[in-house]
Design a protein around this motif. Structure first.
Motif, short mmCIF file in Angstrom:
data_model
loop_
_atom_site.label_atom_id
_atom_site.label_comp_id
_atom_site.label_asym_id
_atom_site.label_seq_id
_atom_site.Cartn_x
_atom_site.Cartn_y
_atom_site.Cartn_z
N SER A 66 0.86 -1.18 0.00
CA SER A 66 0.00 0.00 0.00
C SER A 66 0.89 1.23 0.00
CB SER A 66 -0.93 0.00 1.21
OG SER A 66 -0.17 0.16 2.40
N SER A 67 0.29 2.36 -0.32
CA SER A 67 1.08 3.58 -0.44
C SER A 67 1.66 4.02 0.90
CB SER A 67 0.22 4.70 -1.01
OG SER A 67 0.93 5.93 -0.97
N ALA A 68 2.93 4.39 0.88
CA ALA A 68 3.57 4.89 2.09
C ALA A 68 3.07 6.28 2.46
CB ALA A 68 5.09 4.93 1.89
N PHE A 69 2.32 6.92 1.57
CA PHE A 69 1.78 8.24 1.86
C PHE A 69 0.48 8.15 2.65
CE2 PHE A 69 4.94 10.46 -0.43
CZ PHE A 69 5.26 9.69 -1.53
N GLN A 70 -0.01 6.95 2.84
CA GLN A 70 -1.19 6.74 3.66
C GLN A 70 -0.77 6.16 5.01
OE1 GLN A 70 -3.44 4.07 1.22
NE2 GLN A 70 -4.24 5.68 -0.09
N ARG A 71 -1.67 6.21 5.95
CA ARG A 71 -1.37 5.62 7.25
C ARG A 71 -1.24 4.11 7.08
NH1 ARG A 71 -5.83 3.11 9.32
NH2 ARG A 71 -7.85 3.68 8.41
N LEU A 72 -0.49 3.48 7.97
CA LEU A 72 -0.30 2.04 7.91
C LEU A 72 -1.64 1.33 8.07
CD1 LEU A 72 1.75 -0.23 7.67
CD2 LEU A 72 1.99 -0.18 10.16
N ALA A 73 -1.92 0.43 7.14
CA ALA A 73 -3.24 -0.17 7.06
C ALA A 73 -3.28 -1.60 7.58
CB ALA A 73 -3.72 -0.14 5.61
N ARG A 74 -4.51 -2.04 7.85
CA ARG A 74 -4.75 -3.42 8.28
C ARG A 74 -5.90 -4.06 7.53
NH1 ARG A 74 -4.22 -2.08 14.69
NH2 ARG A 74 -4.81 -0.03 13.92
N THR A 75 -6.45 -3.35 6.56
CA THR A 75 -7.58 -3.87 5.80
C THR A 75 -7.19 -4.12 4.35
OG1 THR A 75 -8.32 -1.63 5.36
CG2 THR A 75 -9.28 -2.74 7.26
N GLN A 76 -7.77 -5.15 3.77
CA GLN A 76 -7.41 -5.54 2.41
C GLN A 76 -7.63 -4.42 1.41
OE1 GLN A 76 -8.58 -9.56 1.07
NE2 GLN A 76 -9.53 -9.81 3.09
N ALA A 77 -8.70 -3.67 1.60
CA ALA A 77 -9.06 -2.63 0.63
C ALA A 77 -7.99 -1.55 0.51
CB ALA A 77 -10.39 -2.01 1.00
N ASP A 78 -7.15 -1.42 1.53
CA ASP A 78 -6.12 -0.39 1.51
C ASP A 78 -4.86 -0.82 0.77
OD1 ASP A 78 -7.12 0.50 4.81
OD2 ASP A 78 -7.46 1.63 2.96
N PHE A 79 -4.80 -2.09 0.39
CA PHE A 79 -3.61 -2.62 -0.30
C PHE A 79 -3.95 -2.82 -1.77
CE2 PHE A 79 -0.62 -3.46 3.12
CZ PHE A 79 -1.44 -3.37 4.24
N GLY A 80 -3.17 -2.19 -2.63
CA GLY A 80 -3.49 -2.20 -4.05
C GLY A 80 -2.73 -3.22 -4.88
N SER A 81 -1.63 -3.73 -4.36
CA SER A 81 -0.83 -4.71 -5.09
C SER A 81 -0.66 -5.96 -4.24
CB SER A 81 0.53 -4.12 -5.44
OG SER A 81 0.40 -2.98 -6.25
N TRP A 82 -0.74 -7.11 -4.91
CA TRP A 82 -0.73 -8.39 -4.19
C TRP A 82 0.20 -9.39 -4.88
CZ3 TRP A 82 -3.64 -9.34 0.24
CH2 TRP A 82 -4.53 -8.32 0.60
N GLY A 83 0.77 -10.27 -4.08
CA GLY A 83 1.51 -11.39 -4.62
C GLY A 83 0.60 -12.55 -4.95
N GLN A 84 1.19 -13.62 -5.44
CA GLN A 84 0.40 -14.77 -5.88
C GLN A 84 0.11 -15.73 -4.73
OE1 GLN A 84 3.64 -14.54 -6.15
NE2 GLN A 84 4.42 -16.52 -5.44
N GLY A 85 0.79 -15.57 -3.62
CA GLY A 85 0.55 -16.41 -2.45
C GLY A 85 1.53 -17.57 -2.34
N THR A 86 1.77 -17.98 -1.11
CA THR A 86 2.60 -19.15 -0.84
C THR A 86 1.91 -19.98 0.24
OG1 THR A 86 4.85 -19.91 -0.31
CG2 THR A 86 4.05 -17.97 0.88
N GLN A 87 1.88 -21.29 0.03
CA GLN A 87 1.15 -22.17 0.93
C GLN A 87 1.98 -22.52 2.15
OE1 GLN A 87 -2.11 -23.67 0.61
NE2 GLN A 87 -1.66 -24.28 2.74
N VAL A 88 1.36 -22.40 3.31
CA VAL A 88 1.95 -22.86 4.57
C VAL A 88 1.02 -23.90 5.16
CG1 VAL A 88 2.59 -22.23 6.92
CG2 VAL A 88 3.15 -20.70 5.02
N THR A 89 1.54 -25.08 5.40
CA THR A 89 0.75 -26.16 5.98
C THR A 89 1.43 -26.62 7.25
OG1 THR A 89 0.02 -26.88 3.78
CG2 THR A 89 -0.22 -28.45 5.60
N VAL A 90 0.66 -26.60 8.34
CA VAL A 90 1.16 -27.05 9.63
C VAL A 90 0.40 -28.32 10.00
CG1 VAL A 90 1.62 -26.44 12.02
CG2 VAL A 90 1.55 -24.65 10.26
N SER A 91 1.12 -29.42 10.02
CA SER A 91 0.46 -30.71 10.24
C SER A 91 1.44 -31.69 10.85
CB SER A 91 -0.07 -31.25 8.92
OG SER A 91 -0.61 -32.55 9.09
N SER A 92 0.91 -32.53 11.75
CA SER A 92 1.74 -33.57 12.34
C SER A 92 1.62 -34.85 11.53
CB SER A 92 1.32 -33.80 13.78
OG SER A 92 -0.06 -34.12 13.87
#
Length: 124
Positions: A98-124
């Motif tokens: 998100s833009s550094a000219f805005q306050r630090l955000a915690r909501t998805q709508a405030d972030f304009g660019s996204w990565g493709q994602g990476t899977q994390v699996t926690v399992s025994s």
């Protein structure tokens, strides 16, 4: 700008894992950055965010004290150090900018660019 996550994998409960998010095609320091995750059958949720300078960070209550967000502006890379992982942390983890000219955000709508994602699996 492109965001490329890496570092996901399969781990056991109690293990640690570090995710990375490299930003290319833009000036890293004009972005505040964040991590979100989406578990199967659930909506994507906020995990942590960090100001462009690294001076301010926010965490979701569910990860506070276990996860640490950081960034290396010289490497245009953000990190998420995850300790004491449990099965409830299983999800696809996304980094976002998100833009550094805005306050630090915690909501998805405030972030304009996204990565493709990476899977994390926690399992025994």
């Amino acid at each position: 700008v492109q965001l490329i996550e890496s570092g996901g994998g399969v781990v056991q409960p109690g293990d640690s894992l570090t995710l990375s998010c490299e930003v290319t095609g833009g000036t890293f320091t004009i972005y505040n950055m964040g991590w979100f995750r989406q578990a199967p059958g659930k909506e994507r949720e906020f995990v942590a965010s960090i100001k462009w300078s690294g001076a301010t960070t926010y965490y979701a209550d569910s990860v506070k004290g276990r996860f640490t967000i950081s960034r290396d502006n010289a490497k245009s890379t953000m990190y998420l150090q995850m300790n004491s992982l449990n099965p409830e942390d299983t999800a696809v983890y996304y980094c976002a900018a998100s833009s550094a000219f805005q306050r630090l955000a915690r909501t998805q709508a405030d972030f304009g660019s996204w990565g493709q994602g990476t899977q994390v699996t926690v399992s025994s």
